[in-house]
Design a protein around this motif. Structure first.
Motif, PDB file in Angstrom:
ATOM      1  N   VAL A   1     -31.070  44.432  59.093  1.00  0.00           N
ATOM      2  CA  VAL A   1     -31.275  43.057  59.568  1.00  0.00           C
ATOM      3  C   VAL A   1     -32.685  42.589  59.206  1.00  0.00           C
TER       4      VAL A   1
ATOM      5  N   CYS B   1     -33.390  39.336  56.850  1.00  0.00           N
ATOM      6  CA  CYS B   1     -34.231  38.226  57.292  1.00  0.00           C
ATOM      7  C   CYS B   1     -35.460  38.062  56.403  1.00  0.00           C
TER       8      CYS B   1
ATOM      9  N   ALA C   1     -27.508  38.244  57.409  1.00  0.00           N
ATOM     10  CA  ALA C   1     -28.156  38.508  58.694  1.00  0.00           C
ATOM     11  C   ALA C   1     -27.224  38.188  59.853  1.00  0.00           C
TER      12      ALA C   1
END
Length: 108
Positions: free
Chosen positions: A6, A10, A18
């Motif tokens: 994640v 991002c 994400a």
């Protein structure tokens, strides 16, 4: 560990990836990487409001984490005028504070 999917999504502005990872419930949204950033810090830095809101909603985003520069997600959100994210961060803190006070009152 150093990497988290994640965080990487991002950091690289991969909105759909994400969100899909967050939606699995297995994404470790509060993971702190080697420069002390979280997915929330990266999402705010890249002005990914919808991802930041999804991370905050997990209640596991580690929203008060300070990176190696002493910067928080809230500071970055303010710098980028991410009003909905700022409000979600403030509301979350208010809710948690109220819950803590209520819990202590019940124990009296």
């Amino acid at each position: 560990s150093r990497w988290n999917v994640v965080n990487v999504a991002c950091e690289n502005h991969m909105i759909e990836v994400a969100v899909a990872l967050i939606n699995t419930g297995e994404s470790k949204p509060g993971h702190v990487d080697d420069i002390k950033n979280t997915a929330l810090i990266y999402a705010c830095r890249n002005e990914m409001s919808e991802v930041a809101l999804a991370l905050i909603a997990t209640e596991r985003s580690n929203s008060s984490q300070m990176n190696c520069l002493g910067t928080t997600a809230r500071f970055i959100a303010q710098r980028h005028n991410l009003d909905k994210v700022i409000q979600a961060l403030v509301d979350g803190k208010l809710w948690k504070t109220k819950a803590l006070v209520d819990e202590k009152l019940w124990k009296l």
